[in-house]
Design a protein around this motif. Sequence first.
Motif, short mmCIF file in Angstrom:
data_model
loop_
_atom_site.label_atom_id
_atom_site.label_comp_id
_atom_site.label_asym_id
_atom_site.label_seq_id
_atom_site.Cartn_x
_atom_site.Cartn_y
_atom_site.Cartn_z
N GLY A 142 1.09 -1.39 0.54
CA GLY A 142 0.02 0.08 -0.05
C GLY A 142 0.72 1.28 -0.28
O GLY A 142 0.62 1.68 -0.70
N VAL A 143 1.94 1.40 0.54
CA VAL A 143 2.80 2.35 1.29
C VAL A 143 3.40 2.59 -0.70
O VAL A 143 3.11 4.00 -1.08
CB VAL A 143 3.32 2.50 1.62
CG1 VAL A 143 4.88 3.93 2.19
CG2 VAL A 143 3.04 2.24 3.51
N LEU A 144 4.14 2.20 -0.69
CA LEU A 144 5.21 2.32 -1.84
C LEU A 144 4.27 2.00 -3.36
O LEU A 144 4.19 3.03 -3.78
CB LEU A 144 5.86 1.01 -2.06
CG LEU A 144 6.71 0.51 -1.69
CD1 LEU A 144 7.83 -0.84 -2.09
CD2 LEU A 144 8.16 1.70 -1.16
N LEU A 145 2.75 1.52 -3.57
CA LEU A 145 2.09 1.94 -4.58
C LEU A 145 1.54 3.60 -4.42
O LEU A 145 1.50 4.03 -5.19
CB LEU A 145 0.83 0.64 -4.69
CG LEU A 145 0.09 0.60 -6.11
CD1 LEU A 145 1.46 -0.09 -6.77
CD2 LEU A 145 -0.85 -0.67 -6.05
N GLY A 146 0.90 3.44 -3.57
CA GLY A 146 -0.65 4.85 -2.56
C GLY A 146 0.86 6.05 -3.44
O GLY A 146 0.77 6.60 -3.87
N TYR A 147 2.60 6.00 -2.89
CA TYR A 147 3.10 7.04 -3.20
C TYR A 147 3.31 7.19 -4.66
O TYR A 147 3.37 8.07 -5.53
CB TYR A 147 4.59 6.53 -2.62
CG TYR A 147 5.58 7.59 -2.86
CD1 TYR A 147 5.65 9.03 -2.35
CD2 TYR A 147 6.62 7.31 -3.14
CE1 TYR A 147 6.45 9.62 -2.38
CE2 TYR A 147 7.75 7.54 -3.56
CZ TYR A 147 8.28 9.36 -3.62
OH TYR A 147 8.72 10.43 -3.27
N GLN A 148 3.67 5.88 -5.37
CA GLN A 148 3.77 5.49 -7.10
C GLN A 148 2.31 6.73 -7.66
O GLN A 148 3.25 7.30 -8.38
CB GLN A 148 4.05 4.42 -7.05
CG GLN A 148 4.04 4.21 -9.10
CD GLN A 148 5.62 5.28 -9.46
OE1 GLN A 148 6.51 4.48 -8.60
NE2 GLN A 148 5.24 5.77 -10.39
N GLY A 149 1.10 6.46 -6.86
CA GLY A 149 0.12 6.48 -7.33
C GLY A 149 -0.10 8.24 -6.72
O GLY A 149 -0.48 9.07 -8.29
N ILE A 150 0.00 8.58 -6.23
CA ILE A 150 -0.26 10.41 -6.44
C ILE A 150 1.06 11.08 -7.16
O ILE A 150 1.07 12.30 -7.85
CB ILE A 150 0.54 10.92 -4.67
CG1 ILE A 150 -0.10 10.66 -3.84
CG2 ILE A 150 0.96 12.06 -4.66
CD1 ILE A 150 -0.18 10.45 -2.42
N GLN A 151 2.80 10.74 -7.51
CA GLN A 151 3.50 11.29 -8.53
C GLN A 151 3.21 11.55 -9.55
O GLN A 151 3.17 11.89 -10.04
CB GLN A 151 4.95 10.29 -7.93
CG GLN A 151 5.55 10.43 -6.81
CD GLN A 151 7.04 10.26 -6.02
OE1 GLN A 151 7.16 8.89 -7.62
NE2 GLN A 151 7.66 10.77 -5.82
N GLY A 152 2.13 9.69 -9.67
CA GLY A 152 1.40 9.33 -10.86
C GLY A 152 0.59 10.65 -11.16
O GLY A 152 0.12 10.80 -12.74
N LEU A 153 -0.41 11.20 -10.59
CA LEU A 153 -0.83 12.04 -10.93
C LEU A 153 -0.23 13.40 -11.23
O LEU A 153 -1.15 13.97 -11.48
CB LEU A 153 -1.81 12.19 -9.86
CG LEU A 153 -2.66 10.68 -9.30
CD1 LEU A 153 -3.75 11.00 -8.05
CD2 LEU A 153 -3.94 10.53 -10.77
N ALA A 208 4.81 -9.00 -7.58
CA ALA A 208 4.63 -9.10 -8.69
C ALA A 208 3.48 -7.97 -9.03
O ALA A 208 3.62 -7.11 -10.68
CB ALA A 208 4.04 -10.37 -9.61
N LEU A 209 2.56 -7.41 -8.18
CA LEU A 209 1.40 -7.00 -8.72
C LEU A 209 1.85 -5.37 -8.34
O LEU A 209 1.57 -4.88 -8.87
CB LEU A 209 0.09 -7.02 -7.81
CG LEU A 209 -0.87 -8.47 -8.91
CD1 LEU A 209 -2.41 -8.74 -7.09
CD2 LEU A 209 -1.41 -8.24 -9.58
N MET A 210 2.45 -5.28 -7.37
CA MET A 210 3.18 -3.95 -6.97
C MET A 210 4.20 -3.58 -7.98
O MET A 210 4.73 -1.81 -8.48
CB MET A 210 4.61 -3.81 -6.07
CG MET A 210 4.50 -2.93 -5.39
SD MET A 210 5.98 -3.25 -4.00
CE MET A 210 6.95 -3.95 -5.02
N PHE A 211 4.93 -3.86 -8.91
CA PHE A 211 5.91 -3.51 -10.29
C PHE A 211 5.03 -3.95 -11.28
O PHE A 211 5.16 -2.58 -12.09
CB PHE A 211 6.42 -5.11 -10.30
CG PHE A 211 8.31 -4.54 -9.31
CD1 PHE A 211 8.50 -3.73 -8.48
CD2 PHE A 211 8.21 -6.09 -8.83
CE1 PHE A 211 9.77 -3.67 -8.09
CE2 PHE A 211 9.29 -6.05 -7.11
CZ PHE A 211 9.97 -4.80 -7.06
#
Length: 386
Positions: free
Chosen positions: A250-261, A369-372
Motif C-alpha cells: 500500500g505505501v509504495l504503490l500509494g506513493y507511486q500513484g500520487i506521483q503518477g497524478l 509482482a502486482l506492485m511492479f
Amino acid sequence: MKRLAVWGFLVLSWLAPFDMVIGAEVGEPENFEAFEDSISLQEVERAFQDLQGEGANSPAGKNFSLTDYVRGVAAGEQDFSLSGFLEQGAEFLAGQFEEQKGALFKILALGILAGIFINFSDTVGEKSLGETGFYITYILLFAVAAAGFYTAFCVARDSLADLLAFMRALVPSFSLALCLSGGTGTSAAYYETMLIALTFMETFMAYVFLPGVQVYFMLGMMNPLAEHHFTRAAELVKSVLRGSVKVLFGVLLGYQGIQGLLLPVMDKVGKSAVLNTAKGIPGVGNTVGGVADTVYGSSLLIKSAVGTGGLICILILCCYPILKLLLFTFVYRLGGALVQPVSDGRMASALGTTAESGKLLMGVLLAGALMFLLSITIVLAGSNFL
C-alpha cells in the motif's frame, strides 16, 4: 535577434536527445536502433534471457524477446500471442498436477494408515500401541509435507530473486525511455521510487517474509503434537506476514500513484511551454514544431512499447511459479479434506498448515509482482497524457 538565438539554442538543446530520429518514421529500423542504443534494451534482454535459462520457470519465456517485441510494436506488428501463452499455461498446469499426484497418494495413504492405528487401539484397548503407530505415521507425513514445502519455498524464493534482478535491469531503461518521451520529472521520480521498492523488497524478503513463512510452517506442524499450544503463536506470525505485505504494497504503490497524478502534469506544462516557444520562432517555427511533434510521437510509442514489454516479462517470470504454488496449495487442501473423515484430526491440521504455508508464499510472490506491474501501469497511464 539575440532573444531568438537564445530560444533557438534552448529548443535545439531540448531536442538534442532526439536528433538521431529527425526526419525518420517510427517504424524504420534505423530509428528503432537509435532509440535502442539510447535506452540500453540489450541489458534488459540479456537479464531476462539469463533468468529464463537459470530458473526455467516458464516455457513461454523461451519464445519471447523484449527487443523483438518493442521492434514489432514500432513497426506496427504484434509479436506476442496471448492465446499461445494461455495454451502453454494450461499444458504447464497439467504437467505440474501429474507431478503432484504422487504426493497426494502418499498423503491419502498415510492418513488412512493413521486412522487404522487410532481405530485399532480403541478396538483392542491398547491405546499406547495406537498412539505409537500414529506418531510414526505423523513423522512420515511431516517428511512428505516438509519436502513439498521446501520445493514450494525454493520456487517462491528463486522467483522473487528473479523478479528483483529483472527489475534492476528494466528500471534504468524504462526511466530513460520516459525521459526521452519528455517526462523528465516522471522519469526521475519513478527511478527513485523503484530503487526504494527494490531495496525494501529485498530486505523484507530476506529477513521477514521468507523466514516468517518457515517459522509458521514449523509452528503449525508441531502444534498438533503439542496439544495446540502453539496456535496463538502461529496465528500471530501469519498476521504479521500478511500485514507486512499489505503495508509495503500500500505505501509504495500509494506513493507511486500520487506521483503518477502530479508529475506528468508538470512535465506537460514544461513541454508545452518549450513547444509553443519553438513554434513561435519566425521563419522556422512551423518546421521545428512539426519535427518536435514527430519526434515526441515516436519516443512516446517506444516508451509505451518498453513498458508493455516489461509487463509481459514480469508476467512470464511470475505466472508459472504462482501456478506451481497454487497447485501445491490445492493438493494439500484436497488431501486434508479427503483425510479428515477417515483419520485423526491432527493429520488434517498438519495438511492444512502446509497448504496455508503455500498460500503465504504465493501471496508474497503475487504481491511483489502486482506492485511492479501496477507501478509501471500507473506511470504509463499518466505519462501517455503528457
